[in-house]
Motif scaffolding. Structure first.
Motif, short mmCIF file in Angstrom:
data_model
loop_
_atom_site.label_atom_id
_atom_site.label_comp_id
_atom_site.label_asym_id
_atom_site.label_seq_id
_atom_site.Cartn_x
_atom_site.Cartn_y
_atom_site.Cartn_z
N ILE A 1 11.85 -6.75 -4.64
CA ILE A 1 12.19 -5.75 -3.90
C ILE A 1 11.02 -4.62 -4.19
N ASN A 2 10.56 -4.18 -5.20
CA ASN A 2 9.67 -3.22 -5.50
C ASN A 2 8.23 -3.45 -4.66
N THR A 3 8.04 -4.61 -4.42
CA THR A 3 7.01 -5.08 -3.44
C THR A 3 7.10 -4.74 -2.11
N TYR A 4 8.26 -4.95 -1.89
CA TYR A 4 8.84 -4.58 -0.22
C TYR A 4 8.89 -3.12 -0.05
N MET A 5 9.19 -2.25 -0.95
CA MET A 5 9.32 -0.95 -0.99
C MET A 5 7.85 -0.32 -1.07
N ALA A 6 7.08 -0.83 -1.90
CA ALA A 6 5.68 -0.37 -1.85
C ALA A 6 5.05 -0.68 -0.39
N HIS A 7 5.32 -1.84 -0.06
CA HIS A 7 4.70 -2.12 1.36
C HIS A 7 5.18 -1.19 2.37
N LEU A 8 6.45 -0.87 2.42
CA LEU A 8 6.98 0.27 3.14
C LEU A 8 6.10 1.70 3.34
N ALA A 9 6.13 2.05 1.82
CA ALA A 9 5.35 3.20 1.70
C ALA A 9 3.87 3.27 2.05
N LYS A 10 3.20 2.06 1.87
CA LYS A 10 1.75 1.72 2.61
C LYS A 10 1.71 1.97 3.98
N CYS A 11 2.70 1.42 4.54
CA CYS A 11 2.56 1.33 5.92
C CYS A 11 2.81 2.71 6.47
N VAL A 12 3.82 3.82 5.95
CA VAL A 12 3.87 5.03 6.23
C VAL A 12 2.61 5.59 6.11
N GLU A 13 1.74 5.51 4.88
CA GLU A 13 0.55 6.04 4.51
C GLU A 13 -0.49 5.74 5.46
N MET A 14 -0.47 4.26 6.11
CA MET A 14 -1.41 3.71 7.06
C MET A 14 -1.00 4.58 8.47
N ILE B 1 7.29 0.51 -7.95
CA ILE B 1 6.81 0.61 -6.62
C ILE B 1 5.31 1.03 -6.78
N VAL B 2 5.08 1.98 -7.59
CA VAL B 2 3.61 2.57 -7.88
C VAL B 2 2.64 1.34 -8.24
N ALA B 3 3.16 0.41 -9.19
CA ALA B 3 2.42 -0.96 -9.43
C ALA B 3 2.08 -1.57 -8.24
N ARG B 4 2.83 -1.73 -7.37
CA ARG B 4 2.59 -2.51 -6.09
C ARG B 4 1.80 -1.80 -5.14
N TYR C 1 3.75 -13.76 -10.80
CA TYR C 1 2.41 -14.44 -10.45
C TYR C 1 2.72 -15.66 -9.43
N LEU C 2 3.71 -16.21 -9.65
CA LEU C 2 4.04 -17.30 -8.57
C LEU C 2 4.51 -16.86 -7.06
N LEU C 3 4.87 -15.66 -7.25
CA LEU C 3 5.20 -14.91 -5.81
C LEU C 3 3.85 -14.12 -5.28
N GLY C 4 2.88 -13.94 -6.17
CA GLY C 4 1.86 -13.18 -5.60
C GLY C 4 1.92 -11.71 -5.89
N ASP C 5 2.92 -11.15 -6.79
CA ASP C 5 2.89 -9.86 -6.98
C ASP C 5 2.22 -9.47 -8.05
N CYS C 6 1.44 -10.18 -8.93
CA CYS C 6 0.33 -9.85 -9.75
C CYS C 6 -0.86 -10.96 -9.44
N GLU C 7 -2.04 -10.40 -9.65
CA GLU C 7 -3.14 -11.26 -9.12
C GLU C 7 -3.75 -11.67 -10.41
N TYR C 8 -3.26 -11.21 -11.75
CA TYR C 8 -3.93 -11.76 -12.70
C TYR C 8 -2.71 -11.97 -13.80
N LEU C 9 -2.67 -13.05 -14.48
CA LEU C 9 -1.72 -13.35 -15.51
C LEU C 9 -2.38 -13.72 -16.65
N VAL C 10 -2.30 -12.83 -17.95
CA VAL C 10 -2.80 -12.84 -19.08
C VAL C 10 -2.09 -13.13 -20.40
N GLU C 11 -2.72 -13.78 -21.15
CA GLU C 11 -2.09 -13.66 -22.76
C GLU C 11 -2.19 -12.20 -23.09
N ASP C 12 -1.08 -12.00 -24.14
CA ASP C 12 -1.13 -10.76 -24.90
C ASP C 12 -2.43 -10.78 -25.91
#
Lengths: 249, 301
Positions: free
Chosen positions: A93-106, B157-160, B208-219
């Motif tokens: 859900i954080n990705t969906y929230m971030a997407h929404l924020a990005k759409c407003v910014e766009m 949210i910031v991360a994404r 990673y499987l969902l595509g919410d991160c582009e890189y998955l790395v070891e510690d």
């Protein structure tokens, strides 16, 4: 103060009528202000923002960017915050929230003037991704704006509830409410009286970069946000040498 | 020669900064000597930190110029208060002036610092606005997620909002953490003590499987530096077309997965073989399987 339904609020905002519809807790449509068409998106019934709702609002905003270039957007805010369900976390859900924020910014980047109005409730994550992304954010006097309630806050921080309640009477940082968010610069004005006239004036107002920190400083509600950001920006640099790029913020 | 791994997860924010950047390249802005501390903690009789839980500065990664921030999970769970947030916001304004090759965020945070409730919420919003404004001006922003606290709340949210997310397998990313979900919905909704369930919901592999991160790395700090390097070379940008593509992808995610209630069912729906064994696989064996999920999202339908 009496709570007002989205319909009452819309009727007062748009005396000439509007075409806003509710589908579930999701609001969308259009209206006219001073002869200018505007798009309206938002939520009602203290909507919980789950992945679907965040995407729905984002869809509506992208549609405006595509189909109605430059048209102002009003975001009507009434949300209980993000869904607290396991399935929404699984879906990211954080990705969906971030997407929404990005759409407003766009939309902002494409020249859409974006105004939000908290007409009822604005809680944490639901508000951050939508209403708080607007160029200007307004509230009705009875608006309830906060991160979470004092009881949950006490539970998480392990500070006695009585103590938090006592402190929140004097500290704008802890207490909910439109007035405190005004003092801290996150609410531009609290609207009373003819809210339609307030909206018309808001849409005429020129907007620039994020001014919330400097307003918080002027209004005495947030003393450090602006100065600290400026210090980091300029630390160890000579302010008299012009930056290589145009300045912002 | 065997080079010993340097753990990222176990390191403090300052140690992470030193390890991720080229040797001796770090220059801190508003270092602890400046004593810029939270104005809100004293009314709660709580100790302050001289950096308010976040280190910001500049340096290089394999010779490339970056601005960088690292949140300290050991101070109030890396949570964002007024000063902490302003340091991040100021860093993005500086990036617009200085045009580094990237802004790198080493994130570890529970989100808004509840002890500064409203000021923390506004601060997170200011970070998001400043980050996206910088991206709109062509500044690349990368997030690295690892560490005990994970990356939750507004910082999730910031991360994404970044161009790319680099996650450690041990990293956790989400909106509301497991304890919050359990507090709201009871143990039936999510048992926060069920470690396996928590990891497969929030952990690096699922993300990673969902595509919410582009890189998955070891510690391993060397692996993180290599991923940063790759992310600096990758195509990137923040344009309407990319946002519309992301929109279509998020619609597809709901279509394919929204009816499922466990990560393992989701991995099965993505066509991955023996999904219940995935949590146990090391990254060398996991990555080739994970590529199938990545192509699932790229495929039509």
């Amino acid at each position: 103060m009496e709570r007002r339904s989205w319909r009452e609020v819309a009727d007062q905002l748009f005396r000439g009528g509007h075409r806003i519809e509710a589908r579930g807790a999701f609001l969308s449509g259009s209206a006219t202000v001073d002869g200018t068409a505007i798009s309206v998106v938002g939520t009602t019934d203290h909507a919980t923002i789950d992945a679907e709702m965040a995407l729905r609002i984002a869809s509506a905003i992208l549609r405006v960017v595509r189909e109605a270039p430059g048209r102002p957007i009003l975001i009507l805010v009434d949300t209980n915050g993000p869904s607290l369900r396991h399935r929404d976390e699984l879906l990211g859900i954080n990705t969906y929230m971030a997407h929404l924020a990005k759409c407003v910014e766009m939309a902002r980047r494409f020249g859409h003037h974006i105004v939000s109005l908290i007409y009822d409730r604005a809680l944490s994550g639901g508000f951050i991704a939508s209403g708080m992304m607007a160029d200007l954010c307004f509230a009705l006097p009875q608006a309830e704006i906060r991160v979470m309630n004092i009881r949950a806050m006490a539970q998480v921080t392990k500070i006695a509830r009585e103590r938090l309640e006592r402190l929140s009477r004097s500290s704008p940082v802890l207490a909910p409410g439109a007035e405190n968010y005004f003092k801290m610069g996150a609410v531009d004005e609290i609207w009373s009286g003819d809210i339609g006239a307030h909206l018309a004036a808001a849409l005429r107002q020129a907007v620039g970069p994020d001014q919330r920190a400097s307003r918080g400083l002027e209004r005495g509600g947030r003393h450090l946000a602006g100065p600290v950001a400026q210090k980091v920006r300029w630390y160890g640099r000579d302010r008299t040498i012009p930056a290589t790029c145009d300045r912002q913020g | 020669m065997i080079v010993p791994r340097t753990s990222y997860v176990e390191a403090t924010a300052r140690r992470r900064v030193e390890a991720v950047l080229d040797h001796d390249s770090f220059w801190e802005f508003l270092p602890p000597e400046e004593r810029v501390t939270s104005p809100h903690l004293s009314q709660l009789d709580l100790p302050v930190a001289f950096d308010d839980g976040v280190v910001v500065g500049g340096g290089t990664v394999q010779g490339r110029r970056v601005l960088l921030a690292a949140q300290e999970g050991a101070f109030m769970g890396g949570a964002v208060g007024e000063v902490h947030g302003a340091k991040l916001t100021g860093l993005f304004a500086r990036a617009v002036d200085e045009r580094p090759d990237a802004v790198v965020l080493l994130l570890e945070s529970g989100g808004v610092r509840l002890h500064e409730a409203n000021a923390g919420l506004i601060a997170v919003s200011e970070i998001i606005r400043a980050l996206l404004a910088a991206r709109g001006r062509g500044i690349r922003v990368l997030a690295v997620i690892g560490g005990g606290v994970g990356c939750f709340g507004g910082m999730g949210i910031v991360a994404r909002c970044c161009d790319a997310v680099i996650m450690l397998e041990e990293g956790r990313l989400g909106m509301s953490g497991p304890e919050v979900i359990e507090m709201a919905g009871g143990v039936e909704e999510l048992d926060s003590r069920d470690k396996a369930l928590v990891w497969r919901t929030f952990g690096g592999k699922h993300r990673y499987l969902l595509g919410d991160c582009e890189y998955l790395v070891e510690d391993d700090v060397a692996a993180i530096r290599e991923s940063i390097h790759q992310a600096l070379e990758a195509a990137s940008g923040f344009e309407l077309e990319q946002l519309e593509a992301e929109h279509a992808l998020l619609e597809k995610r709901l279509r394919e997965l929204a009816h499922l209630h466990d990560a393992i069912d989701m991995w099965r729906a993505l066509g991955l073989p023996d999904p219940d064994t995935l949590p146990m696989l090391d990254l060398a064996r996991f990555t080739p399987i994970a590529h199938r999920a990545r192509s699932f999202w790229k495929g039509e339908g």
